[in-house]
Design an enzyme around this catalytic site. Structure first.
Site, PDB file in Angstrom:
ATOM      1  N   GLU A  49       0.849  -1.209   0.000  1.00 45.36           N
ATOM      2  CA  GLU A  49       0.000   0.000   0.000  1.00 45.36           C
ATOM      3  C   GLU A  49       0.876   1.248   0.000  1.00 45.36           C
ATOM      4  OE1 GLU A  49      -2.817  -0.099   3.199  1.00 45.36           O
ATOM      5  OE2 GLU A  49      -3.953  -1.725   2.288  1.00 45.36           O
ATOM      6  N   THR A 219      -7.362   1.156 -19.975  1.00 47.72           N
ATOM      7  CA  THR A 219      -7.059  -0.191 -19.517  1.00 47.72           C
ATOM      8  C   THR A 219      -5.731  -0.572 -20.161  1.00 47.72           C
ATOM      9  OG1 THR A 219      -8.285  -1.121 -21.362  1.00 47.72           O
ATOM     10  CG2 THR A 219      -9.451  -0.949 -19.266  1.00 47.72           C
ATOM     11  N   LYS A 222      -6.489  -4.249 -23.697  1.00 47.44           N
ATOM     12  CA  LYS A 222      -7.219  -4.318 -24.977  1.00 47.44           C
ATOM     13  C   LYS A 222      -6.181  -4.261 -26.102  1.00 47.44           C
ATOM     14  CE  LYS A 222     -11.520  -2.518 -23.056  1.00 47.44           C
ATOM     15  NZ  LYS A 222     -11.274  -1.855 -21.771  1.00 47.44           N
TER      16      LYS A 222
HETATM   17  N1  DSN Z   1     -16.562  -3.811 -21.310  1.00 42.31           N
HETATM   18  C1  DSN Z   1     -15.369  -3.417 -22.011  1.00 42.31           C
HETATM   19  C2  DSN Z   1     -15.535  -3.510 -23.465  1.00 42.31           C
HETATM   20  O1  DSN Z   1     -15.849  -4.591 -23.883  1.00 42.31           O
HETATM   21  O2  DSN Z   1     -15.384  -2.552 -24.194  1.00 42.31           O
HETATM   22  C3  DSN Z   1     -14.957  -2.106 -21.617  1.00 42.31           C
HETATM   23  O3  DSN Z   1     -14.738  -2.075 -20.263  1.00 42.31           O
END
Ligand code: DSN
Length: 428
Positions: A49, A219, A222
């Site tokens: 932490e 994120t 992706k």
């Molecule tokens: N739910 C994700 C997506 O599929 O775009 C984004 O968080």
């Protein structure tokens, strides 16, 4: 200790599912072997932490180094002055921004969820819509592109403190410059959530929102192709405009407010194994091959969109600038819902997700669309020529979504084709 057969058998089943199918969920990808290894490492045992060199636990000398390396690599990748690599997810990163810059009940403005926005940008069932007053802008029905004139009009009328750009089903480049001018015209901060196209941005194939926005969130799993997680970035740090001060009476910077919003605001101990995996992924993204990969993602998406349109499918906005596209099924198959399309395609080992389309006539549970994207299939080594074949396979399923033997034949073809594509495309 006895091996947990039940769970490890399920993990093996999932691996086989990933191997044999065509993965077209626009927000998914396959991580490299090194990212996977870092995620499964002993770093998961460590509590840390706080932030590097300012922890609430002893024994953080090693994770201080891996977290600092993750931060330095991320700064370099996006030309950022400040970053935070601790958010557990994109939704957490967004929640941290809201906590840092808004008070409960404050107004903000984001893209309508059914027009391609994201749950955490103001949906009434998400904390962003429960705690704050969410207002929205739309895409234009004729073009499928963000209506910046309407964004300006809503901003003037509702006077948001924060304007949010980015979404989860928007296939076009954003006009970040125009958004910043709109934000400035009403004294709002601008936040861009670049979760979907982050990998393309890192490779220099799309405009970098850090040049325009006060705060950028993302994120890491992706297009970026890292572990599941979130990040916060700023092109330039600045003193908070609300005059918030430290206990010593000094003005706080926005980075201080954001760091405090992540920890202790909404999270406890950071996931140091995931942060190390983020560092590995950022390191890979800084290599020259990464641009080749992202270029393939983009070229595959353009080829896939064209192949769909050639077959008579309606793509929202008639194409794509990034890795994804949203297909309105209604013109070609008026009776077919997104839900039924997703189910039939999954039965053929082609994974997509149902999705609302702008001005949808159906509910979010049924939908009139599906969303597809190319990051995962490109990681497996697919090139443009395969995109036309994918559309043929999808069309065979959607033309007869209740024909079990037809679906079984497509599934056999999909499984046979995917045997030629290694899961990690040979990368270690
Ligand atoms: N739910 C994700 C997506 O599929 O775009 C984004 O968080």
């Amino acid at each position: 200790m006895k091996r947990d057969r039940i769970i490890f058998d399920l993990i093996e089943q999932e691996k086989q599912r990933q191997l044999k199918g065509i993965e077209l969920i626009a927000s998914e990808n396959f991580v490299s072997a090194q990212v996977l290894e870092a995620m499964g490492s002993v770093l998961t045992n460590k509590y840390a932490e706080g932030y590097p060199a300012k922890r609430y636990y002893g024994g953080c000398e090693v994770v201080d180094q891996s977290e600092t390396i993750a931060m330095e690599r991320l700064k370099k990748l996006f030309d950022a002055e400040w970053v935070n690599v601790q958010p557990h997810s994109g939704a957490q990163a967004n929640a941290a921004v809201f906590l840092a810059v808004l008070n409960p009940g404050d107004t903000f403005l984001g893209l309508n969820l059914s027009h391609g926005g994201h749950l955490s940008h103001g949906s009434p069932v998400n904390s962003s819509g429960i705690l704050y007053r969410a207002t929205e802008y739309n895409v234009k029905e004729e073009t499928g592109r963000v209506d910046y004139d309407q964004m300006q009009e809503v901003a003037m009328r509702c006077r948001p403190k924060l304007i949010v750009g980015g979404g989860s089903a928007y296939s076009r480049e954003w006009d970040y410059g125009r958004m910043r001018r709109i934000a400035d015209s009403v004294g709002a901060l601008l936040m861009i959530d670049m979760a979907h196209p982050a990998g393309l941005i890192a490779a220099g194939l799309l405009d970098n929102p850090l040049r325009y926005a006060h705060i950028v969130t993302s994120t890491t799993h992706k297009t970026l192709r890292g572990p599941r997680g979130g990040i916060l970035l700023m092109g330039k740090d600045f003193v908070n405009p609300w005059g918030k001060t430290t206990p010593k009476g000094e003005l706080k910077t926005l980075s201080q407010l954001l760091d405090s919003a992540v920890f202790p605001g909404i999270q406890g101990g950071p996931l140091e194994h995931v942060i190390a995996a983020k560092a590995v992924a950022f390191g890979q993204a800084l290599e020259p091959e990464y641009k080749t990969y992202q270029t393939q993602v983009k070229n595959n998406a353009a080829a896939l969109a064209q192949a769909f349109m050639d077959k008579g499918y309606k793509i929202i906005s008639d194409g794509t600038d990034n890795h994804s596209m949203l297909i309105d099924l209604r013109p070609k198959f008026p009776g077919l819902t997104g839900k039924a399309a997703e189910k039939a395609l999954v039965a053929a080992d082609i994974t997509v997700n149902k999705n609302m389309v702008p001005f949808d006539s159906r509910s979010p549970f049924q939908t009139s669309g599906i969303r597809v994207g190319t990051p995962a299939i490109s990681t497996r080594g697919a090139r443009e020529a395969f995109m036309g074949e994918i559309v043929e396979l999808i069309d065979a399923v959607l033309s007869k979504p209740e024909n079990d033997s037809g679906i079984a034949a497509v599934r056999a073809e999909v499984n046979a084709r995917m045997r030629h594509y290694p899961l990690f495309a040979g990368e270690s």
